[in-house]
Design a protein around this motif. Structure first.
Motif, mmCIF file in Angstrom:
data_model
loop_
_atom_site.group_PDB
_atom_site.id
_atom_site.type_symbol
_atom_site.label_atom_id
_atom_site.label_comp_id
_atom_site.label_asym_id
_atom_site.label_seq_id
_atom_site.Cartn_x
_atom_site.Cartn_y
_atom_site.Cartn_z
ATOM 1 N N ILE A 220 -96.555 -3.809 -7.914
ATOM 2 C CA ILE A 220 -97.437 -3.554 -9.059
ATOM 3 C C ILE A 220 -97.007 -2.367 -9.903
ATOM 4 O O ILE A 220 -97.574 -2.137 -10.975
ATOM 5 N N GLY A 221 -96.018 -1.590 -9.424
ATOM 6 C CA GLY A 221 -95.540 -0.465 -10.215
ATOM 7 C C GLY A 221 -96.061 0.871 -9.715
ATOM 8 O O GLY A 221 -97.040 0.946 -8.959
ATOM 9 N N ALA A 222 -95.393 1.928 -10.176
ATOM 10 C CA ALA A 222 -95.681 3.267 -9.675
ATOM 11 C C ALA A 222 -96.995 3.823 -10.209
ATOM 12 O O ALA A 222 -97.761 4.448 -9.472
ATOM 13 N N LYS A 223 -97.261 3.636 -11.493
ATOM 14 C CA LYS A 223 -98.408 4.355 -12.057
ATOM 15 C C LYS A 223 -99.738 3.854 -11.496
ATOM 16 O O LYS A 223 -100.648 4.663 -11.243
ATOM 17 N N LEU B 29 -98.621 16.690 -9.131
ATOM 18 C CA LEU B 29 -99.293 15.792 -8.187
ATOM 19 C C LEU B 29 -98.984 16.176 -6.741
ATOM 20 O O LEU B 29 -99.871 16.132 -5.874
ATOM 21 N N TRP B 30 -97.742 16.550 -6.475
ATOM 22 C CA TRP B 30 -97.361 16.933 -5.111
ATOM 23 C C TRP B 30 -98.025 18.248 -4.714
ATOM 24 O O TRP B 30 -98.413 18.431 -3.561
ATOM 25 N N VAL B 31 -98.181 19.173 -5.677
ATOM 26 C CA VAL B 31 -98.923 20.406 -5.401
ATOM 27 C C VAL B 31 -100.345 20.067 -4.974
ATOM 28 O O VAL B 31 -100.863 20.587 -3.971
ATOM 29 N N LEU B 32 -100.997 19.183 -5.727
ATOM 30 C CA LEU B 32 -102.376 18.809 -5.405
ATOM 31 C C LEU B 32 -102.456 18.099 -4.056
ATOM 32 O O LEU B 32 -103.368 18.363 -3.256
ATOM 33 N N ALA B 33 -101.506 17.194 -3.796
ATOM 34 C CA ALA B 33 -101.489 16.497 -2.503
ATOM 35 C C ALA B 33 -101.311 17.479 -1.364
ATOM 36 O O ALA B 33 -101.988 17.398 -0.323
ATOM 37 N N TRP B 34 -100.394 18.417 -1.565
ATOM 38 C CA TRP B 34 -100.095 19.387 -0.503
ATOM 39 C C TRP B 34 -101.288 20.302 -0.252
ATOM 40 O O TRP B 34 -101.626 20.585 0.898
ATOM 41 N N LEU B 35 -101.933 20.752 -1.327
ATOM 42 C CA LEU B 35 -103.109 21.608 -1.163
ATOM 43 C C LEU B 35 -104.198 20.881 -0.384
ATOM 44 O O LEU B 35 -104.804 21.435 0.536
ATOM 45 N N GLY C 297 -93.291 6.925 -2.063
ATOM 46 C CA GLY C 297 -93.357 6.224 -3.333
ATOM 47 C C GLY C 297 -92.627 6.973 -4.430
ATOM 48 O O GLY C 297 -91.909 6.375 -5.244
ATOM 49 N N VAL C 298 -92.789 8.285 -4.457
ATOM 50 C CA VAL C 298 -92.081 9.095 -5.457
ATOM 51 C C VAL C 298 -90.580 9.081 -5.176
ATOM 52 O O VAL C 298 -89.766 9.002 -6.108
ATOM 53 N N ILE C 299 -90.192 9.165 -3.905
ATOM 54 C CA ILE C 299 -88.770 9.098 -3.554
ATOM 55 C C ILE C 299 -88.172 7.788 -4.067
ATOM 56 O O ILE C 299 -87.096 7.766 -4.694
#
Length: 448
Positions: A91-94, A37-43, A137-139
């Motif tokens: 509401i949660g992470a997912k 997900l972070w790869v996609l966000a960064w791209l 959020g991931v942190i």
């Protein structure tokens, strides 16, 4: 009694081995997917740096227009990051990650429609607004699973995905922009946004079904494995001592603003490198998008190794201050050297490219270690909002630094003057940590 004393180290070793086994399972479940997900966000965030190589000529934009557009992303980021993390807590992470990932993918694809600077600014702002909350959020999410002595390595593994994105993104962007330019009447830079936006939408849908919000909800852990994780977190909370829990007091907490200042200084360097590395490589005489992409890929690969190694060593040694400040000093000094070398045409470009790579390694290696610091001072809801506050305010550097670099390049035709300024700011991040952040041992002594 002597038998008991002899058996205790054996018991502790077995317990540590069991905990390590459980956390290997947790890491394999969480980190690869979050990394994707972070790869996609960064791209989707930084592909504008490669699109720029064609986009500016196609749309007749200036360097200053590009710099403002690249940086305005972080204004949207700033405004919506704290609300997003508060929503994640509720509401949660997912659900939060699903919303964020689908929306940023859609906005990425819509950038193909840009024809005026105003449209460019609006879509970049919206991209930042929709992505806001993912990184902090991931942190926050990882603190629900990992005790502090395991976090730097987990953070480093997750964050190294941005470097992996650089490794993959450079050659991919070069190939798309070169081979698909003109296909179906679209420019290569337009195809870049379409092809890199679609996977984000699909990954966001998958996230809802794959992710688990808390350890106690993990069907993929046995009851005994859940207890191991819970025990590790409870021991860690007890060892960290009393920390701030009040959201109301967060905005007047001097430590929070110190951490914001430190991370702001570091992100000035990181965002400058992120959005200007393709231009730096081109200014050193590399003309084709494909070649620029491969050189950037090698630099980011080295940065990924640095993030993982520095984070893992910080965990093993239980030391944060010098792992952060040492990496930031390397990044800042190497950037000064890069600025000097870019003005010396007699030297081969390879020397400057090595300095650029060293600056990237140092800067990126400091990031995962930094995120060990907020949890020394914040817990509970204050940690949720505090992490987002630190990241959102600090990321205003991502607005200012690229825009300033664009103005400087417009005025001088070179990026070296801007690099000197950014290098000084990055070195200040190291100085602030050395002067004002105590070791954990000193913190616990003072509280005792």
């Amino acid at each position: 009694m002597s038998i008991f004393k002899q058996e205790m180290p054996v018991f502790e070793a077995v317990a540590e081995s069991a905990e390590a086994s459980v956390y290997r399972k947790v890491s394999w479940r969480l980190l690869p997917f979050l990394g994707v997900l972070w790869v996609l966000a960064w791209l989707d965030r930084v592909n504008i740096g490669f699109a720029k190589l064609q986009m500016l000529d196609s749309l007749h934009f200036s360097e200053a227009v590009y710099g403002l557009g690249a940086g305005i992303f972080f204004l949207g980021y700033f405004l919506f990051e704290v609300p997003s993390n508060m929503l994640l807590q509720k509401i949660g992470a997912k659900k939060t990650i699903m919303r964020i990932t689908i929306c940023w993918g859609v906005i990425c694809m819509l950038q193909t429609t840009v024809s005026t600077p105003t449209q460019f600014y609006i879509l970049r702002f919206l991209l930042g607004a929709f992505e806001a909350g993912f990184y902090p959020g991931v942190i926050l999410y990882l603190t629900y699973w990992y005790p502090s002595q395991r976090r730097a390595r987990a953070f480093g593994t997750f964050m190294s995905a941005s470097a992996i994105a650089g490794v993959l993104g450079g050659p991919l962007a070069g190939w798309i922009m070169t081979s698909m330019n003109g296909m179906n009447g679209m420019h290569g830079w337009q195809w870049l946004f379409v092809i890199e936006g679609i996977p984000s939408v699909l990954a966001g849908i998958f996230a809802f079904f794959y992710m688990t919000d808390k350890p106690e909800q993990a069907r993929w852990l046995s009851d005994s494995e859940k207890r191991v994780v819970q025990d590790a977190l409870e021991r860690d909370n007890a060892a960290m001592g009393e920390r701030g829990h009040s959201v109301r007091e967060l905005f007047t907490n001097s430590k929070v603003w110190l951490l914001i200042a430190i991370f702001f200084c570091l992100l000035c360097a990181n965002s400058t490198l992120t959005f200007w590395i393709p231009t730096i490589i081109k200014d050193l005489g590399v003309s084709t998008p494909m070649a620029v992409g491969w050189i950037a890929a090698v630099a980011y690969l080295c940065g990924a190794v640095g993030m993982i190694v520095n984070g893992a060593h910080s965990d093993r040694s239980n030391e944060v201050r010098w792992h952060f400040s040492g990496a930031a000093l390397v990044g800042g000094i190497a950037m000064v050297l890069l600025a000097v070398l870019m003005g010396m045409n007699a030297l081969p470009p390879m020397v400057a490219l090595l300095a650029m790579t060293a600056s990237l390694i140092g800067t990126m290696s400091a990031i995962p270690v930094f995120w060990q610091l907020p949890n020394r001072y914040l817990a509970g809801s204050a940690a949720a909002v505090g992490v987002a506050l630190i990241n959102s305010v600090s990321n205003l550097a991502g607005f200012g630094a690229p825009y300033a670099m664009g103005l400087i390049k417009n005025a001088t035709g070179k990026v070296s003057a801007g690099l000197y300024l950014v290098a000084f700011i990055e070195i200040m991040a190291a100085v602030l940590v050395i002067l004002f952040i105590r070791t954990l041992r000193d913190k616990n002594k003072q509280e005792a």
